[in-house]
Design a protein around this motif. Structure first.
Motif, mmCIF file in Angstrom:
data_model
loop_
_atom_site.group_PDB
_atom_site.id
_atom_site.type_symbol
_atom_site.label_atom_id
_atom_site.label_comp_id
_atom_site.label_asym_id
_atom_site.label_seq_id
_atom_site.Cartn_x
_atom_site.Cartn_y
_atom_site.Cartn_z
ATOM 1 N N GLY A 56 0.793 -1.217 0.000
ATOM 2 C CA GLY A 56 0.000 0.000 0.000
ATOM 3 C C GLY A 56 0.825 1.266 0.000
ATOM 4 N N ASP A 57 0.111 2.408 -0.067
ATOM 5 C CA ASP A 57 0.680 3.759 -0.015
ATOM 6 C C ASP A 57 1.919 3.912 -0.903
ATOM 7 O OD1 ASP A 57 -1.340 4.256 1.778
ATOM 8 O OD2 ASP A 57 -0.074 5.308 3.208
ATOM 9 N N VAL A 144 2.754 -14.794 -3.469
ATOM 10 C CA VAL A 144 3.440 -13.673 -4.121
ATOM 11 C C VAL A 144 2.439 -12.564 -4.390
ATOM 12 C CG1 VAL A 144 4.659 -12.932 -6.203
ATOM 13 C CG2 VAL A 144 5.193 -15.150 -5.155
ATOM 14 N N GLY A 145 2.808 -11.340 -4.044
ATOM 15 C CA GLY A 145 1.980 -10.181 -4.337
ATOM 16 C C GLY A 145 2.609 -9.316 -5.416
ATOM 17 N N ARG A 146 1.763 -8.649 -6.188
ATOM 18 C CA ARG A 146 2.219 -7.672 -7.174
ATOM 19 C C ARG A 146 1.935 -6.283 -6.646
ATOM 20 N NH1 ARG A 146 -0.980 -4.662 -10.552
ATOM 21 N NH2 ARG A 146 0.071 -3.614 -12.307
ATOM 22 N N HIS A 185 -6.602 -6.633 -13.067
ATOM 23 C CA HIS A 185 -5.196 -6.228 -13.033
ATOM 24 C C HIS A 185 -5.038 -4.720 -12.836
ATOM 25 C CE1 HIS A 185 -4.262 -10.303 -14.210
ATOM 26 N NE2 HIS A 185 -5.035 -10.187 -15.276
ATOM 27 N N PRO A 186 -5.630 -4.178 -11.787
ATOM 28 C CA PRO A 186 -5.516 -2.736 -11.559
ATOM 29 C C PRO A 186 -4.105 -2.336 -11.143
ATOM 30 C CG PRO A 186 -6.523 -3.798 -9.671
ATOM 31 C CD PRO A 186 -6.381 -4.858 -10.723
ATOM 32 N N ASP A 187 -3.790 -1.079 -11.336
ATOM 33 C CA ASP A 187 -2.525 -0.522 -10.835
ATOM 34 C C ASP A 187 -2.652 -0.077 -9.384
ATOM 35 O OD1 ASP A 187 -1.255 -0.692 -13.415
ATOM 36 O OD2 ASP A 187 -2.408 1.079 -14.004
ATOM 37 N N LEU A 188 -3.888 0.220 -8.966
ATOM 38 C CA LEU A 188 -4.124 0.780 -7.642
ATOM 39 C C LEU A 188 -5.561 0.466 -7.231
ATOM 40 C CD1 LEU A 188 -2.833 2.706 -5.435
ATOM 41 C CD2 LEU A 188 -3.993 4.588 -6.637
ATOM 42 N N ALA A 244 -3.100 -8.345 -5.799
ATOM 43 C CA ALA A 244 -3.129 -7.863 -7.181
ATOM 44 C C ALA A 244 -2.504 -6.496 -7.374
ATOM 45 C CB ALA A 244 -4.570 -7.828 -7.693
ATOM 46 N N ALA A 245 -2.528 -5.632 -6.338
ATOM 47 C CA ALA A 245 -2.121 -4.244 -6.531
ATOM 48 C C ALA A 245 -1.930 -3.575 -5.174
ATOM 49 C CB ALA A 245 -3.192 -3.488 -7.324
ATOM 50 N N PRO A 246 -1.233 -2.443 -5.129
ATOM 51 C CA PRO A 246 -1.163 -1.668 -3.883
ATOM 52 C C PRO A 246 -2.512 -1.036 -3.561
ATOM 53 C CG PRO A 246 -0.128 -0.448 -5.671
ATOM 54 C CD PRO A 246 -0.460 -1.816 -6.214
ATOM 55 N N TRP A 247 -2.791 -0.894 -2.274
ATOM 56 C CA TRP A 247 -4.049 -0.319 -1.799
ATOM 57 C C TRP A 247 -3.800 1.011 -1.097
ATOM 58 C CZ3 TRP A 247 -8.670 -3.542 0.187
ATOM 59 C CH2 TRP A 247 -8.875 -4.660 -0.629
#
Length: 561
Positions: A56-57, A144-146, A185-188, A244-247
């Motif tokens: 995140g952040d 594994v996280g992206r 597949h979001p970026d955020l 999937a993405a940073p939050w």
């Protein structure tokens, strides 16, 4: 870069014992007396990564990585079946998903004082890049996280794929929407509140009965909140969305208690005494920090936590993440839909003076193409009275009219290029024009509001013709409504922001397919969302227009905690 908000100064408290112990820097340094290198790795009783991983952040040089060890996530004491000792946790960050080249690695300490949570902040990576990460302790390896770093501050970068969500009541359905969001597949991802709910089993029920049950009592103690977070984090669909993405996360009310306001608990609260409610807040915020990918600036101080902050996504967008609970005045006339003259009191605020000044100053300094306000409760006016009276929700910005007017004027006076408010809370999709004066139908449109429905809260809901809803008939600035579950997926570019309102046919059974109910576009320098697509809706009996009794019943049917 991430813009740290002013530190809390309303009270003076020591940092909650142990919270910082699980925090590591990119170099692997750990605050406290025990260093990871001095700890011996001893075998655990089972897989400790049952709660998944998260990030995140993000900023141009890094992000925060999170995990929490729990071999038994449903242990009643909230400690996840972990031994009462620190556990070393190795972490790795790679620029490829198979970890053929590891860019950074280190060791953090998961301490029992912090429920064996780990927060790793990295600050020396490359901007605008995808990264993959994982954790290891003993023979156990995490999923594994992206994640992704933000673009350079002087760069737009590519268009941003951003999804936003809210309101995931575990008992009301399966978290299929989280799984479908991960598949985008979001970026955020933005979570705008009500990540978890405080009720014990059977208290908050939906027609047809709840799909599954909460464990434990209503959350009041630290053990209660830790257990509830662990129950939610055990859900594999939710884990998929975190991987999937940073939050960017902010809380609303249910992370503590329904409809609380600053130091004031809900009417009929299990903790009506102010001192007891302060302890409850402290417990809720400690557990919230332990279970979220938040930076050290958000380590709680007793019943206070720094959650409002600004995150810059290059020149493309500023995300102003708000806190509309800790600093608000109490609801003037109660929480529901009411006629309330006190809502217009110019002294009332939903953000508090300090946060309001911080936000408006951010507007003045902004050079972003889009200024996005991520927050919890309905911003635009929603009048449910078909006559001359104004009947509005006192828990939303309608209960704090002067506060809304000051912030709206703030972005207008600052000549913000594109102001967009993102909202959760109300368990339905909405799109709205934001007006300079809601009482004047000809008033200028000065911004846009996009509201996401719930992940599960209030169950399936139903499809209908948006134009039949009484709110849209009374409030001409409201442009869209849908009462099914899902999320909003946006694509933010230099020329436009496109928003797809995603819906599920059911959350009573897992695995439903997602579809786009409607698409709206906000063009650069043209405030107000414009509908470009609407999927055919299921036939439904239209509301009775100006029949106030029918309108009131419609609102009551949709008004839930």
């Amino acid at each position: 870069m991430a813009d740290s908000a002013p530190q809390l100064n309303r009270r003076s408290f020591l940092v909650v014992g142990g919270l910082a112990v699980g925090t590591a820097t990119a170099a692997g340094g750990v605050p406290g007396t025990a260093h990871a290198a001095t700890l011996r790795s001893r075998a655990l009783a089972g897989d400790p990564f049952t709660l998944g991983v998260a990030s995140g952040d993000p900023d141009p040089r890094g992000f925060v990585l999170w995990t929490r060890l729990a071999v038994d996530p449903h242990a009643e004491d909230g400690l996840g079946g972990m031994p009462a000792r620190p556990v070393p946790v190795q972490w790795e960050v790679s620029s490829d998903d198979r970890f053929r080249r590891v860019d950074r690695r280190g060791t953090a300490v998961a301490s029992p004082e912090a429920a064996h949570s780990v927060h790793v902040e990295l600050n020396d990576l490359r901007p605008g890049r995808d990264y993959w990460y994982r954790f290891r302790t003993g023979t156990h390896v995490s999923p594994v996280g992206r994640t992704r770093t933000a673009p350079r501050a002087d760069s737009f970068g590519p268009a941003l794929a951003m999804g936003f969500v809210s309101c995931s009541q575990f008992e009301h359905g399966w978290f299929t929407a989280y799984r479908r969001l991960a598949e985008e597949h979001p970026d955020l991802i933005l979570h705008l509140g009500d990540y978890q709910y405080e009720y014990k089993k059977g208290v908050y029920t939906i027609p047809g009965g709840n799909v599954r049950d909460h464990e434990g009592p209503e959350t009041v103690t630290l053990a209660d909140y830790r257990l509830r977070h662990a129950q939610y984090k055990s859900d594999l669909d939710l884990q998929a969305a975190h991987e999937a993405a940073p939050w960017l996360v902010v809380f609303d009310d249910h992370e503590v208690e329904n409809n609380w306001a600053d130091d004031v608990p809900e009417e009929g609260s299990d903790t009506p005494d102010p001192a007891d409610f302060a302890k409850r807040r402290a417990a809720a915020f400690q557990a919230y920090y332990e279970n979220m990918p938040l930076r050290r600036r958000s380590v709680p101080r007793g019943p206070d936590i720094q959650i409002y902050r600004r995150v810059q996504w290059g020149k493309l967008a500023n995300f102003h993440m708000l806190d509309t609970r800790q600093f608000r005045d109490d609801q003037a006339c109660g929480d529901g839909n009411k006629v309330c003259d006190a809502a217009n009191d110019p002294k009332r605020s939903i953000t508090g003076e300090q946060q309001e000044k911080w936000l408006i100053d951010g507007f003045r300094r902004s050079e972003a193409r889009w200024d996005v306000i991520g927050q919890q409760v309905f911003f635009a006016q929603r009048d449910s009275d078909a006559g001359p009276l104004k009947k509005t929700s006192q828990d939303a910005w309608d209960g704090y009219v002067a506060s809304r007017d000051r912030i709206t004027k703030g972005w207008v006076d600052a000549k913000v290029r594109n102001a967009v408010v993102l909202t959760g809370d109300v368990h339905a999709h909405w799109a709205s024009e934001l007006k300079a004066n809601y009482d004047d139908p000809g008033s200028a449109t000065v911004g846009s509001e996009l509201v996401c429905t719930s992940i599960t809260s209030t169950g399936d809901g139903k499809d209908s013709n948006p134009a039949d809803h009484p709110y849209l008939k009374i409030n001409k600035h409201l442009r869209f409504y849908n009462n099914q579950r899902g999320y909003v997926m946006t694509r933010i570019g230099k020329e436009e922001m496109k928003a797809d309102f995603k819906t599920l046919p059911t959350v009573r059974t897992p695995g439903a397919e997602i579809s786009t109910k409607a698409t709206f576009v906000i063009e650069d320098r043209v405030p107000g969302p414009k509908q470009t697509y609407l999927r055919p809706y299921a036939a439904a009996k239209a509301s009775a227009g100006s029949d106030q009794a029918v309108i009131d019943q419609t609102i009551r049917n949709e008004t839930q905690p």
